[in-house]
Enzyme design. Structure first.
Site, PDB file in Angstrom:
ATOM      1  N   SER A 242       6.996  29.775 -43.323  1.00 51.31           N
ATOM      2  CA  SER A 242       7.325  29.218 -44.642  1.00 51.31           C
ATOM      3  C   SER A 242       8.732  29.670 -45.034  1.00 51.31           C
ATOM      4  O   SER A 242       9.422  30.324 -44.265  1.00 51.31           O
ATOM      5  CB  SER A 242       6.309  29.706 -45.690  1.00 51.31           C
ATOM      6  OG  SER A 242       6.458  31.104 -45.889  1.00 51.31           O
ATOM      7  N   LYS A 243       9.131  29.316 -46.250  1.00 51.26           N
ATOM      8  CA  LYS A 243      10.488  29.631 -46.718  1.00 51.26           C
ATOM      9  C   LYS A 243      10.799  31.123 -46.636  1.00 51.26           C
ATOM     10  O   LYS A 243      11.937  31.502 -46.427  1.00 51.26           O
ATOM     11  CB  LYS A 243      10.654  29.162 -48.169  1.00 51.26           C
ATOM     12  CG  LYS A 243      10.752  27.653 -48.309  1.00 51.26           C
ATOM     13  CD  LYS A 243      10.906  27.276 -49.775  1.00 51.26           C
ATOM     14  CE  LYS A 243      10.847  25.759 -49.947  1.00 51.26           C
ATOM     15  NZ  LYS A 243      10.897  25.375 -51.359  1.00 51.26           N
ATOM     16  N   ARG A 244       9.779  31.949 -46.808  1.00 53.74           N
ATOM     17  CA  ARG A 244      10.059  33.397 -46.829  1.00 53.74           C
ATOM     18  C   ARG A 244      10.532  33.912 -45.464  1.00 53.74           C
ATOM     19  O   ARG A 244      11.058  35.012 -45.353  1.00 53.74           O
ATOM     20  CB  ARG A 244       8.830  34.182 -47.290  1.00 53.74           C
ATOM     21  CG  ARG A 244       7.685  34.213 -46.293  1.00 53.74           C
ATOM     22  CD  ARG A 244       6.547  35.132 -46.760  1.00 53.74           C
ATOM     23  NE  ARG A 244       5.432  35.041 -45.828  1.00 53.74           N
ATOM     24  CZ  ARG A 244       4.512  34.104 -45.865  1.00 53.74           C
ATOM     25  NH1 ARG A 244       4.561  33.162 -46.788  1.00 53.74           N
ATOM     26  NH2 ARG A 244       3.513  34.079 -44.989  1.00 53.74           N
ATOM     27  N   HIS A 245      10.348  33.098 -44.415  1.00 51.29           N
ATOM     28  CA  HIS A 245      10.799  33.521 -43.089  1.00 51.29           C
ATOM     29  C   HIS A 245      12.252  33.138 -42.817  1.00 51.29           C
ATOM     30  O   HIS A 245      12.735  33.292 -41.707  1.00 51.29           O
ATOM     31  CB  HIS A 245       9.886  32.913 -42.008  1.00 51.29           C
ATOM     32  CG  HIS A 245       8.485  33.428 -42.059  1.00 51.29           C
ATOM     33  ND1 HIS A 245       7.438  32.674 -42.556  1.00 51.29           N
ATOM     34  CD2 HIS A 245       7.958  34.624 -41.709  1.00 51.29           C
ATOM     35  CE1 HIS A 245       6.333  33.399 -42.495  1.00 51.29           C
ATOM     36  NE2 HIS A 245       6.622  34.572 -41.980  1.00 51.29           N
TER      37      HIS A 245
END
Length: 472
Positions: A242-245
């Site tokens: 997801s975006k957090r990666h």
């Protein structure tokens, strides 16, 4: 076997992300290998979240990756009339019905089922009614599909093998909302049916939708397409990507200096392999890829492996191809790739030395822009009163060379080292700092040959003046 037709059907609620790009790639490769047709469909019925910007980002991402489509893009918002016709058919044939239950009643039923440790589902209250019930009636009924109560559905999945679903586990699916708008599971079936899709390759988050869709196909009197459900991609922490990666948008990788074929190579390997081979051209992938060989377990995204693959593709690609991709990065940095040495030749000199196109552009700027300053540490060591004399001697010799080529340039460096009784590095490195501003460049003879005689003499003389001005 009829012609294979696949589709990629993203929702334009954001950019084209890594998971979507891999699904598109698998569909595209499957189609290209079998000489089929690849359809692009934009599933934009979520009008609140769908934006023209997201549509453009998807189209731009597909174009950059080279995933060309044979038909489309088709937009679901332009097909409501077709959905309505099929909806009426299902209502008239008794395979769908109006459900008048209020939201409050449905929530109460769900809570009671959960209390009894039962699977929450619609209880079928309106299934066999000929009109609205006597109490708890919604003024805006939804339309539900009449799911078979007994038996089961078997999906022969191209990746997972045989998957069995009991009909008793499925409830009566809502296929049209209270405002008349069709729901995802209904529209996708109508679209795939009317677009002649034979093979549906999609993320395994859709696996539980598949038995419901198979029932809809049968109700419409047709066979369902073949299915292959691709496992998810995990981040290095083991959680869904997801975006957090970090970089999950395809276009972000473009902007970070990755080659499209390197990203495709990496994505295809997230779940598929061919022996021990790591680096593939797109043509090789079309020949070798088989959807049935995709692993059914999740894959982990490894940025370091992607960076390594990018470097392999930069090193192994035609310099003209790399030049086309690196030119915009030079322009962004204020350099005009037409104003200096041929970009193709610069790429040839830099191919072994860069992991990304951004790195190549940064390291090649000096070919197109004279350095406006010198790296402090490099200048302190290499641009001194002692080296000024060597540089002045080199500039004089360069100006008098009968031809400007690597051998002649190397001869001047060698002769200067002998004249001043120093090692060649004590000549080459000051020259490098004088013409590039740093200690990093291809071999000095290659660097100087590409820059051209006039530019080299001008820059070396400027460095000598800088040394003397500093000393004064």
């Amino acid at each position: 076997m009829s012609m294979i037709r696949t589709r990629f059907a993203p929702s334009p609620t954001g950019y084209l992300h890594i998971g979507g790009a891999r699904t598109a790639l698998y569909s595209w490769l499957h189609t290209r290998r079998h000489g089929g047709r690849f359809v692009l469909r934009i599933e934009d019925t979520d009008r609140e979240r769908s934006t023209p910007e997201a549509v453009n980002a998807i189209l731009e991402g597909m174009s950059w990756l080279g995933l060309d489509y044979d038909e489309g893009p088709f937009y679901q918002t332009e097909r409501f009339e077709r959905y309505h016709e099929h909806l009426q058919h299902l209502l008239e044939s008794g395979q769908a019905y109006y459900c008048y239950c209020t939201r409050e009643r449905l929530e109460r039923v769900r809570a009671e089922q959960q209390e009894r440790k039962e699977k929450p589902r619609y209880d079928g209250r309106c299934r066999d009614l000929s009109g609205p019930p006597s109490d708890e009636v919604s003024d805006e009924p939804v339309v539900r599909f009449r799911t078979p109560l007994e038996g089961h559905v078997v999906i022969n999945d191209g990746i997972r093998g045989k998957v069995k679903f009991d009909n008793s586990e499925l409830d009566d699916l809502i296929i049209a909302r209270s405002d008349g708008s069709p729901t995802y599971n209904f529209t996708v079936v109508i679209d795939d049916l009317e677009m002649g899709v034979t093979d549906v390759i999609r993320g395994d988050d859709h696996l539980n939708n598949t038995p419901r869709q198979v029932h809809l196909y049968h109700a419409l009197g047709v066979e369902a397409p073949r299915f292959a459900h691709v496992p998810m991609i995990l981040g290095e922490d083991g959680k869904r990507l997801s975006k957090r990666h970090g970089s999950v948008s395809v276009l972000q990788y473009r902007d970070e200096g990755y080659l499209p074929e390197a990203l495709l190579n990496y994505l295809v390997r997230l779940g598929w392999s061919h022996g021990d081979q790591e680096v593939f051209s797109v043509d090789e992938l079309i020949q070798l890829f088989d959807i049935n060989d995709v692993n059914h377990s999740a894959s982990t995204f490894n940025p370091s492996k992607l960076l390594w693959l990018n470097q392999q593709h930069i090193m192994g690609s035609d310099p003209a191809h790399i030049a086309r991709h690196v030119a915009p990065f030079l322009s962004e940095r204020g350099a005009d790739p037409v104003s200096g040495p041929p970009l193709e030749e610069v790429v040839r000199a830099q191919q072994e030395r860069a992991k990304t196109l951004v790195e190549m552009a940064d390291n090649s700027l000096f070919f197109y822009k004279s350095p406006d300053s010198y790296d402090e540490k490099a200048a302190k060591k290499n641009l001194t009163a002692d080296t000024a004399a060597i540089l002045e001697h080199c500039a004089h010799c360069f100006a008098g060379l009968p031809s400007w080529d690597r051998e002649s340039i190397h001869g001047v460096v060698n002769e200067s080292a002998q004249t001043f009784e120093v090692k060649m590095g004590k000549v080459a490195q000051p020259l490098r700092v004088a013409v590039t501003g740093t200690t990093v460049s291809p071999p000095i003879d290659v660097t100087l040959e590409l820059l051209g005689r006039d530019e080299v003499v001008s820059r070396v003389n400027a460095a000598v003046e800088w040394v003397r001005a500093k000393a004064a």
